[in-house]
Write an enzyme that holds these catalytic residues in place. Structure first.
Site, mmCIF file in Angstrom:
data_model
loop_
_atom_site.group_PDB
_atom_site.id
_atom_site.type_symbol
_atom_site.label_atom_id
_atom_site.label_comp_id
_atom_site.label_asym_id
_atom_site.label_seq_id
_atom_site.Cartn_x
_atom_site.Cartn_y
_atom_site.Cartn_z
ATOM 1 N N HIS A 1 0.804 -1.230 0.000
ATOM 2 C CA HIS A 1 0.000 0.000 0.000
ATOM 3 C C HIS A 1 0.837 1.282 0.000
ATOM 4 C CE1 HIS A 1 0.724 -0.234 4.357
ATOM 5 N NE2 HIS A 1 0.607 1.079 4.327
HETATM 6 C C1 UD1 Z 1 -2.228 5.325 5.913
HETATM 7 C C2 UD1 Z 1 -0.940 5.819 6.554
HETATM 8 C C3 UD1 Z 1 0.100 4.727 6.532
HETATM 9 C C4 UD1 Z 1 -0.436 3.434 7.104
HETATM 10 C C5 UD1 Z 1 -1.691 3.044 6.341
HETATM 11 C C6 UD1 Z 1 -2.275 1.743 6.844
HETATM 12 C C7 UD1 Z 1 -0.554 8.227 6.227
HETATM 13 C C8 UD1 Z 1 0.266 9.242 5.544
HETATM 14 N N1 UD1 Z 1 -0.386 6.963 5.831
HETATM 15 O O1 UD1 Z 1 -1.998 5.161 4.523
HETATM 16 O O2 UD1 Z 1 1.207 5.135 7.306
HETATM 17 O O3 UD1 Z 1 0.530 2.419 6.978
HETATM 18 O O4 UD1 Z 1 -2.641 4.104 6.484
HETATM 19 O O5 UD1 Z 1 -3.349 1.302 6.106
HETATM 20 O O6 UD1 Z 1 -1.327 8.555 7.092
HETATM 21 N N2 UD1 Z 1 -9.295 4.349 1.547
HETATM 22 C C9 UD1 Z 1 -10.505 3.718 1.429
HETATM 23 N N3 UD1 Z 1 -11.111 3.277 2.564
HETATM 24 C C10 UD1 Z 1 -10.576 3.451 3.780
HETATM 25 C C11 UD1 Z 1 -9.344 4.105 3.889
HETATM 26 C C12 UD1 Z 1 -8.719 4.545 2.762
HETATM 27 O O7 UD1 Z 1 -11.062 3.552 0.340
HETATM 28 O O8 UD1 Z 1 -11.169 3.010 4.784
HETATM 29 C C13 UD1 Z 1 -8.629 4.831 0.330
HETATM 30 C C14 UD1 Z 1 -9.070 6.214 -0.041
HETATM 31 O O9 UD1 Z 1 -9.171 6.289 -1.412
HETATM 32 C C15 UD1 Z 1 -7.927 7.078 0.399
HETATM 33 C C16 UD1 Z 1 -6.742 6.176 0.237
HETATM 34 O O10 UD1 Z 1 -7.234 4.870 0.523
HETATM 35 O O11 UD1 Z 1 -7.796 8.235 -0.345
HETATM 36 C C17 UD1 Z 1 -5.586 6.505 1.119
HETATM 37 O O12 UD1 Z 1 -5.949 6.484 2.468
HETATM 38 P P1 UD1 Z 1 -5.105 7.271 3.585
HETATM 39 O O13 UD1 Z 1 -5.686 6.981 4.868
HETATM 40 O O14 UD1 Z 1 -4.946 8.681 3.227
HETATM 41 O O15 UD1 Z 1 -3.663 6.656 3.515
HETATM 42 P P2 UD1 Z 1 -3.220 5.145 3.498
HETATM 43 O O16 UD1 Z 1 -2.669 4.882 2.171
HETATM 44 O O17 UD1 Z 1 -4.265 4.214 4.008
#
Ligand code: UD1
Length: 370
Positions: free
Chosen positions: A205
């Site tokens: 991820h």
């Molecule tokens: C975040 C953390 C990372 C951690 C990871 C675990 C930061 C910078 N990164 O990354 O350190 O290892 O979480 O999972 O905070 N999304 C969904 N559903 C959800 C959550 C996310 O669809 O429940 C999708 C959305 O499109 C979102 C994208 O994932 O824009 C990224 O999510 P985000 O929480 O910003 O960062 P992660 O990549 O999950």
């Protein structure tokens, strides 16, 4: 006794929060939870609260997805409003996500005492958003709970030694507490028809690995490994799934992509895998804790002890290096490093040490105000 507030928002933080909640409850310390809403899908959030028996957050900010600036900024504004209305005596933040950064900034600007759990981790790769989040959150914090000796060294090198305490790793607490529960309650191996020791588990991820070209190459490599060496199961992060869909990247038969797994199921899948391939920080350790060799799809790791233990090997996203590492692991019986885990990660009581420290710290603060 004063009131503590934990701010969490992303999947790995729920895992770290669970042992801390239990430890604070055991010593009767009032504690509330604020969920930023960074992770909001049922499989990424609610299921973790259910399985880890974490009390429901008192406040859900529902911030959701966004660019780093927009997401962090929205959380910062919402947390400032929340802390103004219900001022906690201290704030606890966890790990290195945008939720950690936002809560650390909100607390320090409002002069609310701040404690950081999993402080001092460094990849020394400033292109990682998490690295910036760690550095800033550590600098903002009054109390730094370091999981490892290496983390303490990093904090000392940044002039933060006096605020730092070595407590061990709360994720080790979580694995020790939950693996027997997972054995009892999870039917995931049967459900997914996985045979013990005869499959690899993968997660991807990190932004660096979800660039379309890199992800395409990783999926091809993993599909080949799945066809030729060992079947691969891939519980996929929603963001990674989005990139697959958007860029029409698909896997072959040997690589099975499934929805993200709840914590207890993931523990069993990792424990019974022949090996794990991942770019996650937490999963590298979960694998080490559970005796499963790990191939880390990055060029560096914050958890250098896993390499010293012989539990982990770094390959980046290079197909040849990944293949070579997998072949090497599949060809030999797994080594046993279990007797050395405690010297690196503590005795499974990191959360108790944190809770005792926090209660003492809070009572000193309250006395000095009186
Ligand atoms: C975040 C953390 C990372 C951690 C990871 C675990 C930061 C910078 N990164 O990354 O350190 O290892 O979480 O999972 O905070 N999304 C969904 N559903 C959800 C959550 C996310 O669809 O429940 C999708 C959305 O499109 C979102 C994208 O994932 O824009 C990224 O999510 P985000 O929480 O910003 O960062 P992660 O990549 O999950």
């Amino acid at each position: 006794m004063g009131k503590l507030v934990s701010v969490v928002g992303a999947r790995p933080q729920f895992v770290k929060l669970a042992p801390v909640c239990r430890a604070l409850e055991r010593i009767g310390c009032p504690h509330d939870i604020i969920h930023t809403g960074q992770h909001y899908d049922h499989q990424m959030s609610e299921v973790f609260f259910d399985q880890l028996r974490i009390p429901r957050p008192g406040v859900d900010l529902n911030i959701g997805s966004g660019g780093h600036g927009a997401q962090t900024g929205a959380m910062l504004a919402a947390l400032e409003a929340e802390f103004s209305e219900n001022r906690p005596d201290a704030v606890i933040v966890y790990g290195d996500t945008n939720s950690t950064l936002a809560a650390a900034l909100a607390a320090v600007k409002m002069h609310i005492p701040l404690a950081h759990i999993e402080a001092g981790l460094r990849s020394f790769n400033r292109a990682m958003p998490e690295e910036i989040n760690r550095i800033v959150s550590d600098q903002c914090s009054d109390v730094l709970f370091a999981p490892t000796v290496e983390a303490i060294r990093n904090l000392e090198a940044e002039g933060l030694g006096e605020r730092s305490t070595l407590v061990g790793d709360v994720m080790y607490d979580a694995v020790r507490f939950n693996s027997a529960i997972a054995e009892q309650h999870s039917t995931v191996l049967a459900d997914l028809q996985l045979q013990k020791g005869k499959y690899a588990a993968v997660t991807i991820h990190r932004p660096i690995n979800t660039e379309p070209d890199t992800l395409r190459s990783l999926i091809n490599t993993l599909s080949e490994i799945g066809d030729e060496i060992v079947p691969v199961v891939f519980p996929i992060h929603p963001r990674t799934r989005q990139v697959l869909g958007r860029d029409a990247i698909s896997a072959n038969g040997g690589l099975r992509i499934i929805d993200p797994l709840p914590y207890l199921d993931m523990l069993l899948v990792v424990q019974n895998a022949k090996l794990v391939l991942t770019d996650s920080g937490g999963l590298q350790k979960d694998a080490a804790f559970l005796g499963t060799p790990c191939v880390t799809l990055r060029e560096e790791t914050e958890w250098t002890e896993t390499i010293e233990l012989g539990a982990n090997v770094l390959t980046g996203s290079d197909p040849d290096r990944i293949r070579a590492a997998v072949n090497e692991i599949v060809a030999r019986p797994n080594a046993d490093w279990s007797s050395k885990l405690a010297q690196h990660y503590g005795d499974g009581d990191a959360a108790d040490k944190i809770a005792a420290y926090l209660v003492d710290w809070l009572s000193q603060k309250t006395e000095s105000v009186v």
